[in-house]
Design a protein around this motif. Structure first.
Motif, mmCIF file in Angstrom:
data_model
loop_
_atom_site.group_PDB
_atom_site.id
_atom_site.type_symbol
_atom_site.label_atom_id
_atom_site.label_comp_id
_atom_site.label_asym_id
_atom_site.label_seq_id
_atom_site.Cartn_x
_atom_site.Cartn_y
_atom_site.Cartn_z
ATOM 1 N N ASP A 53 -6.167 18.419 3.014
ATOM 2 C CA ASP A 53 -4.825 18.764 3.075
ATOM 3 C C ASP A 53 -3.881 17.801 2.731
ATOM 4 O OD1 ASP A 53 -4.203 17.111 5.413
ATOM 5 O OD2 ASP A 53 -4.831 18.967 6.751
ATOM 6 N N GLY A 54 -2.508 17.959 2.551
ATOM 7 C CA GLY A 54 -1.492 16.889 2.203
ATOM 8 C C GLY A 54 -1.579 15.810 3.238
ATOM 9 N N ASN A 55 -1.691 15.898 4.568
ATOM 10 C CA ASN A 55 -1.635 14.784 5.251
ATOM 11 C C ASN A 55 -2.953 14.149 5.057
ATOM 12 O OD1 ASN A 55 0.809 15.982 6.277
ATOM 13 N ND2 ASN A 55 -0.031 16.036 8.394
ATOM 14 N N GLN A 56 -3.945 14.395 4.862
ATOM 15 C CA GLN A 56 -5.356 13.991 4.879
ATOM 16 C C GLN A 56 -5.267 13.186 3.697
ATOM 17 O OE1 GLN A 56 -7.838 17.161 5.453
ATOM 18 N NE2 GLN A 56 -8.412 16.583 7.634
ATOM 19 N N LEU A 57 -4.894 13.843 2.483
ATOM 20 C CA LEU A 57 -4.682 13.159 1.209
ATOM 21 C C LEU A 57 -3.813 11.791 1.138
ATOM 22 C CD1 LEU A 57 -5.648 13.464 -1.617
ATOM 23 C CD2 LEU A 57 -3.519 14.892 -2.191
ATOM 24 N N ARG B 244 1.069 13.177 13.193
ATOM 25 C CA ARG B 244 0.757 14.192 13.937
ATOM 26 C C ARG B 244 2.064 14.193 15.043
ATOM 27 N NH1 ARG B 244 -5.649 13.011 14.644
ATOM 28 N NH2 ARG B 244 -6.422 14.203 13.069
ATOM 29 N N ALA B 245 2.308 13.038 15.513
ATOM 30 C CA ALA B 245 3.156 12.854 16.719
ATOM 31 C C ALA B 245 4.704 13.584 16.251
ATOM 32 C CB ALA B 245 3.396 11.554 17.140
ATOM 33 N N LEU B 246 5.027 13.249 14.876
ATOM 34 C CA LEU B 246 6.300 13.918 14.277
ATOM 35 C C LEU B 246 6.155 15.473 13.811
ATOM 36 C CD1 LEU B 246 7.455 10.638 12.349
ATOM 37 C CD2 LEU B 246 8.222 11.301 14.559
ATOM 38 N N GLY B 247 4.871 15.838 13.695
ATOM 39 C CA GLY B 247 5.110 17.230 13.409
ATOM 40 C C GLY B 247 5.052 17.431 11.970
ATOM 41 N N VAL B 248 4.889 16.462 11.338
ATOM 42 C CA VAL B 248 4.819 16.438 9.652
ATOM 43 C C VAL B 248 3.744 17.235 9.247
ATOM 44 C CG1 VAL B 248 5.328 15.117 7.675
ATOM 45 C CG2 VAL B 248 6.500 14.379 9.554
ATOM 46 N N SER B 249 3.999 17.942 8.189
ATOM 47 C CA SER B 249 2.817 18.677 7.460
ATOM 48 C C SER B 249 3.402 18.468 6.161
ATOM 49 C CB SER B 249 2.730 20.131 7.893
ATOM 50 O OG SER B 249 1.625 20.838 7.100
ATOM 51 N N LEU B 250 2.450 17.957 5.152
ATOM 52 C CA LEU B 250 2.857 17.590 3.842
ATOM 53 C C LEU B 250 2.098 18.770 3.104
ATOM 54 C CD1 LEU B 250 2.412 13.712 3.696
ATOM 55 C CD2 LEU B 250 4.681 15.024 3.863
ATOM 56 N N LEU C 107 -2.657 12.413 -7.955
ATOM 57 C CA LEU C 107 -3.060 13.061 -6.817
ATOM 58 C C LEU C 107 -1.807 13.494 -5.881
ATOM 59 C CD1 LEU C 107 -6.166 11.453 -5.539
ATOM 60 C CD2 LEU C 107 -6.196 13.619 -6.026
ATOM 61 N N LEU C 108 -0.742 12.291 -5.687
ATOM 62 C CA LEU C 108 0.163 12.495 -4.825
ATOM 63 C C LEU C 108 1.441 12.911 -5.550
ATOM 64 C CD1 LEU C 108 -0.078 9.410 -2.728
ATOM 65 C CD2 LEU C 108 -0.985 11.590 -2.161
ATOM 66 N N SER C 109 1.644 13.033 -6.909
ATOM 67 C CA SER C 109 2.727 13.445 -7.634
ATOM 68 C C SER C 109 3.255 14.960 -7.218
ATOM 69 C CB SER C 109 2.804 13.330 -9.361
ATOM 70 O OG SER C 109 1.527 14.186 -9.591
ATOM 71 N N ALA C 110 2.249 15.773 -6.863
ATOM 72 C CA ALA C 110 2.591 17.042 -6.421
ATOM 73 C C ALA C 110 3.067 17.109 -5.131
ATOM 74 C CB ALA C 110 1.087 18.089 -6.461
ATOM 75 N N HIS C 111 3.030 16.050 -4.484
ATOM 76 C CA HIS C 111 3.752 15.888 -3.086
ATOM 77 C C HIS C 111 4.677 14.855 -2.901
ATOM 78 C CE1 HIS C 111 0.512 18.603 -1.448
ATOM 79 N NE2 HIS C 111 -0.541 17.722 -2.336
ATOM 80 N N GLY C 112 5.960 15.173 -3.289
ATOM 81 C CA GLY C 112 7.062 14.003 -3.561
ATOM 82 C C GLY C 112 7.155 13.193 -2.415
ATOM 83 N N ALA C 113 7.160 13.980 -0.944
ATOM 84 C CA ALA C 113 7.234 12.961 0.131
ATOM 85 C C ALA C 113 6.201 12.195 0.368
ATOM 86 C CB ALA C 113 7.431 14.017 1.370
ATOM 87 N N ALA C 114 4.782 12.668 0.170
ATOM 88 C CA ALA C 114 3.575 12.032 0.307
ATOM 89 C C ALA C 114 3.619 10.803 -0.414
ATOM 90 C CB ALA C 114 2.623 12.788 -0.049
ATOM 91 N N LEU C 115 3.967 10.879 -1.934
ATOM 92 C CA LEU C 115 4.226 9.589 -2.736
ATOM 93 C C LEU C 115 5.058 8.727 -2.449
ATOM 94 C CD1 LEU C 115 3.218 8.412 -5.311
ATOM 95 C CD2 LEU C 115 5.081 9.935 -6.517
ATOM 96 N N ALA C 116 6.304 9.181 -1.649
ATOM 97 C CA ALA C 116 7.599 8.261 -1.330
ATOM 98 C C ALA C 116 7.039 7.319 0.065
ATOM 99 C CB ALA C 116 8.760 8.996 -0.965
ATOM 100 N N ILE C 117 6.337 8.077 0.939
ATOM 101 C CA ILE C 117 5.650 7.413 1.815
ATOM 102 C C ILE C 117 4.633 6.515 1.577
ATOM 103 C CG2 ILE C 117 4.427 7.909 4.222
ATOM 104 C CD1 ILE C 117 5.666 10.584 4.226
ATOM 105 N N TRP C 118 3.750 6.824 0.835
ATOM 106 C CA TRP C 118 2.636 5.782 0.327
ATOM 107 C C TRP C 118 3.175 4.497 -0.059
ATOM 108 C CZ3 TRP C 118 1.554 4.271 -4.711
ATOM 109 C CH2 TRP C 118 0.560 3.814 -5.083
ATOM 110 N N ALA C 119 4.256 4.637 -1.210
ATOM 111 C CA ALA C 119 4.743 3.593 -1.787
ATOM 112 C C ALA C 119 5.579 2.721 -0.617
ATOM 113 C CB ALA C 119 5.839 4.038 -2.827
ATOM 114 N N THR C 120 6.205 3.548 0.288
ATOM 115 C CA THR C 120 7.049 2.628 1.278
ATOM 116 C C THR C 120 5.944 1.647 2.222
ATOM 117 O OG1 THR C 120 8.741 4.225 1.497
ATOM 118 C CG2 THR C 120 8.520 2.891 3.206
ATOM 119 N N LEU C 121 4.903 2.532 2.482
ATOM 120 C CA LEU C 121 3.940 1.870 3.497
ATOM 121 C C LEU C 121 3.331 0.732 2.743
ATOM 122 C CD1 LEU C 121 1.930 4.993 5.076
ATOM 123 C CD2 LEU C 121 3.557 3.196 6.345
#
Length: 672
Positions: A610-614, A666-672, A475-489
């Motif tokens: 969307d990316g953030n929700q995913l 949302r606070a950082l205005g990030v949209s994945l 699911l997250l491989s198409a969103h590199g940043a999302a995958l990195a955030i998920w793994a870090t968290l």
């Protein structure tokens, strides 16, 4: 003695024994961890085995029945043990097998390269008066190192049969079977001409205590006296039941040792065993003065050094876990099986041919509906989960067979100590990426209850199983940043909660020791057998849970409970900033984590998230409740009270981390 004579004697001995006891010839396989004990067991006993908890413990013992020509045998594969004086629960169980099972023969499997460390236990087993055969395993690796063992001389000095073997290839197994038949025919009891001396004073107190020992206790009176003097509380408790004077005798004997200037019976006995083993090795083994480092040994040093081992581990994670399991297993294979086979062929065929035969609509929904047993349960289990589980089991079997996992344990021991564990926990933690249920059972190998509680909690909270992991990676491989955030968290949650749990759960910090097996090229047959056995376990243990989950969902829909649960989940889903459709995926997560991940997979395909929700849904669902199977195993292993406390903490942490993640984006205005 010829083969026919041996067979005839064995047949007579077997007939006499069966007439008297009506049970097979019982053979216990014992030895240190990582000496090829299970390989030998599998070679001589075959694959038709039963695995069960030893009574009163959570440690498993493997048994198998097999006929060796004229001899009906029951083989018992005991947990790894370094000594008859137990430290871990596994060693206690191995010793109880010898005390309580009434083994007719003991096979002591030893590593031919490390006889100086192996033989002290051999000498203990001989002194215990057990019928014994020494299995000199890994002789091929010893030969490659230039180590030459004079087997006949070692056999003469020990007074018991010694059989050289190579467990992974089967070399020497035929001779081992013959040795078992000979032991059944004539007895394999040790015939050492000299008894081991522990020093004049220690020998005197041992003999004094041994005279008070009961005649029938599984081990010889002298061996029991040694264990009692070494402070073995289990033996003392057992013997005090028969004779209340034993503990007092032991106390007096220790005082006599101290008065005579002896450091302690435990020290004297341990040192004497080491000296005797060293003398045996000096007289029977020729070793090169300075053995050159082999390529495998150089590679081993690379794997355990932090400078080089961490990049290698990162490469294993990337190419093994991400590329092979995540991309190939969860991507290519899942797409081919789910879309190419189920969506296009199997499900349409079932609806077309089976649908008209079912006239009652509720039954049709159960079998072929949106959450039907065939259209959802079987599809998820076979098309979405099995490819991921199968590829992970293949990867794990290769790593296991190569000898890499113990080196990984050594590499990350310092990191694990920060979360109240040690390097030994790497086995259940890594296995958790395959199946958290199986990994929870494997936490039995950890030394203390404190470690088992911490490991169980971390597995339930922060370690996604391969099925869930594969789907989320896809699911997250198409969103590199999302995958990195998920793994870090996930890594952060693992470390922080582990650190805090280690300070909350009482107990001493764990020590760490582990025998490093040699690095090997994985044997294809061994790897395939391991994958086959684990996939078979998946179909026997896990596949029915998918069917059960479909039935429970159907009942929930039929009774309205399903809709009520969705309504209760709605505020929490809203707190995460997710659409109400995501409630279904989280409800699925109550039944199985991978069910929930597969639900996200469907929502992502429909473009609901969307990316953030995913990202938020993936983080929260990964940290969410353990699946039903894992929950039940946790209750069995840790108790209902501890499991409920863990589950409540996990649910709270999951939604707090998920909500904080959405608020931060949302606070950082990030949209994945």
């Amino acid at each position: 003695m010829g083969a026919k004579t041996v067979a005839a004697d064995a047949e007579i001995a077997t007939r006499e024994r069966e007439d008297a006891q009506d049970r097979p010839f019982r053979v216990a396989v014992v030895g240190n961890p990582n000496v090829g004990k299970s390989s030998i067991f599998n070679r001589i006993a075959g694959r038709y085995v039963t695995v069960s908890n030893y009574p009163g413990t959570t440690v498993t013992v493997t048994r198998a029945r097999k006929r060796l020509r004229h001899l009906e045998c029951e083989f018992i594969d005991t947990p790894g043990a370094y000594s008859l004086l137990p430290v871990t629960e596994e060693e206690r169980v191995a010793r109880r097998v010898l005390l309580e099972e009434g083994a007719d023969l003991v096979l002591h499997v030893v590593d031919a390269k490390n006889l100086k460390r192996m033989l002290p236990m051999t000498l203990q087993l001989i002194e215990a008066g057990l019928d014994l055969v020494v299995v000199l395993n890994m002789v091929d690796e010893a030969e490659r190192r230039g180590i030459k063992i004079r087997v006949e001389e070692l056999e003469r000095r020990l007074g018991v049969p010694v059989v050289p073997t190579v467990g992974i290839t089967g070399k020497g197994v035929k001779q081992l079977r013959t040795a078992i038949e000979r032991a059944a025919a004539s007895g394999g009891r040790a015939s050492r001409s000299e008894s081991l001396s522990y020093g004049r004073v220690t020998d005197l107190v041992i003999e004094k205590v041994a005279r008070a020992m009961p005649a029938q206790s599984g081990l010889s009176p002298r061996a029991l006296a040694c264990l009692a003097l070494q402070g073995d509380e289990e033996v003392l408790a057992r013997l005090d039941g028969a004779d209340g004077r034993v503990r007092e005798l032991v106390r007096e004997a220790r005082q006599q040792c101290r008065a005579s200037g002896v450091r302690s019976p435990n020290y004297e006995i341990s040192m004497a065993l080491r000296r005797a083993a060293g003398s045996l090795v000096a007289d029977t083994v020729d070793e090169p003065e300075e053995a050159p480092l082999t390529g495998a040994e150089r590679l081993s040093r690379v794997l355990v050094s932090p400078v080089t081992g961490v990049p290698v581990f990162a490469a294993v994670l990337y190419f093994g876990l991400y590329r092979f399991v995540g991309v190939f297993g969860a991507g290519t294979l899942v797409d081919w099986i789910e879309n190419g086979i189920f969506a296009n062929r199997v499900n349409p065929w079932l609806v077309a041919h089976l649908g008209p035969l079912i006239s009652w609509k509720p039954l049709w929904e159960l079998v072929l509906g949106e959450y039907g047993v065939l259209t959802l349960g079987v599809r998820y289990a076979v098309a979405i989960v099995l490819p991921v589980v199968g590829t992970f089991f293949l990867l794990f079997a290769i790593l296991e067979d190569s000898g890499y996992l113990p080196r990984l344990a050594l590499l990350i021991d310092r990191l694990f100590k920060a979360v109240g564990l040690n390097g030994r926990a790497v086995i259940p933690i890594v296995l958790g990426f395959g199946c958290d249920t199986m990994a929870t059972i494997v936490t039995r190998t950890l030394e203390s209850e404190r470690e088992r509680i911490i490991a169980t909690f971390l597995l339930a909270l922060a370690i996604p199983c391969s099925a869930q992991l594969g789907v989320i990676l896809g699911l997250l491989s198409a969103h590199g940043a999302a995958l990195a955030i998920w793994a870090t968290l996930l890594t952060g949650v693992f470390l922080v909660t582990g650190f805090l749990t280690a300070r909350i759960v009482p107990g001493e910090p764990p020590s760490f020791y582990m025998e490093l097996p040699p690095l090997r090229v994985p044997q294809p047959l061994n790897v395939l057998i391991k994958v086959y056995s684990r996939v078979r376990w998946y179909f026997w243990e896990v596949f029915p849970l998918f069917i059960l989950a479909s039935v429970l969902i159907w009942l929930g829909q039929l009774t309205g409970t399903f809709d009520l649960a969705l309504d209760l989940l709605a505020p929490l889903i809203g707190f995460l900033g997710l659409p109400k459709e995501a409630s279904v995926a989280f409800l699925f997560g109550f039944f199985r984590r991978d069910y929930g991940a597969a639900g996200l997979f469907d929502l992502a395909k429909e473009g609901v998230l969307d990316g953030n929700q995913l990202l938020v849904a993936a983080v929260t669902l990964t940290l969410f409740m353990p699946c039903v199977a894992q929950f039940l195993v946790m209750c069995k292993e840790r108790g209902l009270k501890v499991t409920l406390i863990m589950s409540a903490a996990i649910v709270c942490l999951a939604f707090l981390v998920g909500g904080a993640t959405m608020a931060s984006l949302r606070a950082l205005g990030v949209s994945l």
